[in-house]
Motif scaffolding. Sequence first.
Motif, PDB file in Angstrom:
ATOM      1  N   ASN A 142      56.968  19.466  37.170  1.00 30.86           N
ATOM      2  CA  ASN A 142      56.092  18.732  38.091  1.00 30.86           C
ATOM      3  C   ASN A 142      56.482  18.884  39.549  1.00 30.86           C
ATOM      4  O   ASN A 142      55.820  18.344  40.435  1.00 30.86           O
ATOM      5  N   ALA A 143      57.575  19.572  39.825  1.00 30.83           N
ATOM      6  CA  ALA A 143      57.996  19.755  41.223  1.00 30.83           C
ATOM      7  C   ALA A 143      57.087  20.783  41.892  1.00 30.83           C
ATOM      8  O   ALA A 143      56.592  21.709  41.256  1.00 30.83           O
ATOM      9  N   PRO A 144      56.832  20.640  43.181  1.00 28.80           N
ATOM     10  CA  PRO A 144      55.980  21.607  43.890  1.00 28.80           C
ATOM     11  C   PRO A 144      56.524  23.024  43.745  1.00 28.80           C
ATOM     12  O   PRO A 144      57.726  23.268  43.853  1.00 28.80           O
ATOM     13  N   PHE A 145      55.621  23.946  43.472  1.00 27.26           N
ATOM     14  CA  PHE A 145      56.033  25.338  43.239  1.00 27.26           C
ATOM     15  C   PHE A 145      54.932  26.259  43.738  1.00 27.26           C
ATOM     16  O   PHE A 145      53.740  26.024  43.496  1.00 27.26           O
ATOM     17  N   ARG A 146      55.334  27.328  44.441  1.00 27.03           N
ATOM     18  CA  ARG A 146      54.377  28.266  45.021  1.00 27.03           C
ATOM     19  C   ARG A 146      54.403  29.547  44.202  1.00 27.03           C
ATOM     20  O   ARG A 146      55.449  30.171  44.050  1.00 27.03           O
ATOM     21  N   ILE A 147      53.255  29.932  43.653  1.00 27.20           N
ATOM     22  CA  ILE A 147      53.169  31.162  42.876  1.00 27.20           C
ATOM     23  C   ILE A 147      52.283  32.148  43.628  1.00 27.20           C
ATOM     24  O   ILE A 147      51.148  31.838  43.987  1.00 27.20           O
ATOM     25  N   ALA A 148      52.817  33.343  43.902  1.00 32.50           N
ATOM     26  CA  ALA A 148      52.115  34.371  44.669  1.00 32.50           C
ATOM     27  C   ALA A 148      51.636  35.471  43.739  1.00 32.50           C
ATOM     28  O   ALA A 148      52.377  35.945  42.878  1.00 32.50           O
ATOM     29  N   ILE A 149      50.380  35.887  43.934  1.00 29.87           N
ATOM     30  CA  ILE A 149      49.775  36.944  43.122  1.00 29.87           C
ATOM     31  C   ILE A 149      49.214  38.000  44.057  1.00 29.87           C
ATOM     32  O   ILE A 149      48.507  37.698  45.013  1.00 29.87           O
ATOM     33  N   ASN A 150      49.538  39.261  43.777  1.00 26.10           N
ATOM     34  CA  ASN A 150      49.032  40.366  44.580  1.00 26.10           C
ATOM     35  C   ASN A 150      47.600  40.696  44.175  1.00 26.10           C
ATOM     36  O   ASN A 150      47.302  40.816  42.985  1.00 26.10           O
ATOM     37  N   VAL A 151      46.717  40.823  45.161  1.00 25.08           N
ATOM     38  CA  VAL A 151      45.339  41.224  44.901  1.00 25.08           C
ATOM     39  C   VAL A 151      45.014  42.437  45.765  1.00 25.08           C
ATOM     40  O   VAL A 151      45.539  42.603  46.867  1.00 25.08           O
ATOM     41  N   ALA A 152      44.127  43.279  45.263  1.00 26.41           N
ATOM     42  CA  ALA A 152      43.726  44.498  45.956  1.00 26.41           C
ATOM     43  C   ALA A 152      42.473  44.238  46.783  1.00 26.41           C
ATOM     44  O   ALA A 152      41.711  43.296  46.504  1.00 26.41           O
ATOM     45  N   PRO A 153      42.222  45.059  47.811  1.00 29.43           N
ATOM     46  CA  PRO A 153      40.979  44.902  48.583  1.00 29.43           C
ATOM     47  C   PRO A 153      39.732  44.941  47.721  1.00 29.43           C
ATOM     48  O   PRO A 153      38.777  44.219  47.985  1.00 29.43           O
ATOM     49  N   MET A 154      39.727  45.766  46.658  1.00 30.91           N
ATOM     50  CA  MET A 154      38.551  45.813  45.787  1.00 30.91           C
ATOM     51  C   MET A 154      38.359  44.507  45.028  1.00 30.91           C
ATOM     52  O   MET A 154      37.240  44.172  44.636  1.00 30.91           O
ATOM     53  N   ASP A 155      39.451  43.755  44.792  1.00 26.49           N
ATOM     54  CA  ASP A 155      39.308  42.433  44.175  1.00 26.49           C
ATOM     55  C   ASP A 155      38.436  41.538  45.042  1.00 26.49           C
ATOM     56  O   ASP A 155      37.562  40.807  44.551  1.00 26.49           O
ATOM     57  N   LEU A 156      38.680  41.568  46.360  1.00 32.93           N
ATOM     58  CA  LEU A 156      37.944  40.698  47.263  1.00 32.93           C
ATOM     59  C   LEU A 156      36.470  41.067  47.338  1.00 32.93           C
ATOM     60  O   LEU A 156      35.652  40.271  47.798  1.00 32.93           O
ATOM     61  N   GLU A 157      36.120  42.266  46.902  1.00 37.01           N
ATOM     62  CA  GLU A 157      34.725  42.701  46.924  1.00 37.01           C
ATOM     63  C   GLU A 157      34.012  42.437  45.599  1.00 37.01           C
ATOM     64  O   GLU A 157      32.792  42.578  45.526  1.00 37.01           O
ATOM     65  N   ARG A 158      34.753  42.075  44.554  1.00 34.56           N
ATOM     66  CA  ARG A 158      34.120  41.802  43.263  1.00 34.56           C
ATOM     67  C   ARG A 158      33.383  40.457  43.289  1.00 34.56           C
ATOM     68  O   ARG A 158      33.903  39.469  43.810  1.00 34.56           O
ATOM     69  N   LYS A 159      32.201  40.408  42.710  1.00 34.93           N
ATOM     70  CA  LYS A 159      31.421  39.177  42.708  1.00 34.93           C
ATOM     71  C   LYS A 159      32.110  38.067  41.915  1.00 34.93           C
ATOM     72  O   LYS A 159      31.973  36.889  42.231  1.00 34.93           O
ATOM     73  N   GLU A 160      32.859  38.457  40.870  1.00 37.81           N
ATOM     74  CA  GLU A 160      33.457  37.444  39.997  1.00 37.81           C
ATOM     75  C   GLU A 160      34.789  36.924  40.523  1.00 37.81           C
ATOM     76  O   GLU A 160      35.321  35.946  39.993  1.00 37.81           O
TER      77      GLU A 160
END
Length: 513
Positions: A341-359
Amino acid sequence: MRNISAACAVVTGVCVMLSAAALGERYADGVIRFREHLIARDMVNSIERILRYVVSNQREALRRLPGQPCETVAKELAELKTYVRYVRGVNLVANEHLYCSSALGPMNVALSAYIPTGQCQYGLSLNRGTPYQPDIPVLPVFRPTAPGTGLLYVIEAPYIADVLAHGVSYGAGKVMLSVAGSGSIDEHGVFSAATVASASRSGRGAASADFPFTVTVTASPAFVSQVRWKYGAISCAMGLLLDLLIAAAYLVAFAPRRLLLSAVRQGLGAGQFCMVYQPLVDIPTRRIVGAEALIRWTHPRWGPVTPAVFMTEVESSNLIGDVTRFVLQRTEADMHAMNDNAPFRIAINVAPMDLERKEFVAEVLALTDRLPKSTILVLEITERFLLARNPGVRNVFATLRERGVRFALDDFGTEHSNLDVLGQFPFDFVKIDRQFISQIDKGGEGLIEAITAVAAHYGMQVIAEGVETEAQHEALRRLGISFGQGYLYRRPVSAEEVFSARHASALAADDVN
């Protein structure tokens, strides 16, 4: 007859080759001119932002000063100048004479020594130097407040040269800013008089719509040679091989890629992929505050396959959606399994094409709804030019940030990133690339300080990647860097090991406190 046929074949072959070579040369010229114009326009936009910042910062406070006695306003002028970056000094002008300087106090110099008469809305010039420092180029900007009265900002030319130097990273050999009737300055800060600059100008230029200057870019010989060779080879191949050999060349070039993507697709269904997590550490306390999710692939025949081999191809294919969904789902499952339950930051790498996907937006929002309430999702993004080319990316940023998602600019300082992207997108974190961290204990602290200052200006926190030695850790701590990642703290491990180490680091930090 055979000799005639052979001669015709030779002549036809030569004509085809000459035509193909001419077509390749013409296309290469177009590519070179387009790149020169693209770089020139990017440089114009960057310099315009500097000029707008200079003339707008503390505008109202400064506008009240011209015409008032220097001894009355000198202290206030000097104080206001400290808020205006990039300038050597701010000067008050009355009766077309500089009579008060933020740096030198009372003075008496004709405005024409800095700005030629008859300039447009913003008086702008480019001088070899000033009457006080004749050998250091400056960019004076005059902002009138009344006829013959106003403010003269003297911008240091090295700031402009630093902006121009970014063009070299993208294939420019020469980048030159020119002000009509004044002169020019190149990426090395070398000043040229107006007549010399006009005589030597080549390449492709772009003009500012708001200020009287242009930027001219000439492609580097290496880039020109590369482009000409590339399109020359392509055109000759077209002339020699025609449709059949072009198809064969396509298969030779792209078959390995198709095989690799097919193996990735099969591996996703066969359970060959897993997730590991590299901890993110609070540098002052060494407490683990988060982790970066990293995908790993173990092929039954090839063994462990490094992401550098397959992710570049995946990120430029339609398979990126399947891989990203796998990462999101597996990360969610791992976060819930830890039941922390302690605050935790999880980082995920995304590609530029991810940002262009509608979903994509819907998938991320669904993940944020399912993650533990204490978990903060951070999306790490690279590739400045692809981000800048897609206006819809700004809407993605806005939508996700409203739901608590944070963004990090990954590998800052490499060829894909520069200062402009920090002002264009609302990143929360800036990750300094490991190549700079490796030099921090070898005299490279100045660059880290500069990046930290720029990030702080935009309200962003800094994360240092690739921390491997205690000396690097101590240097980062002295510089006030907030967070770090690297083998010094821990290599990528399973989620269970991350949370076990997190509890241990929290106890150790509490003991120190």
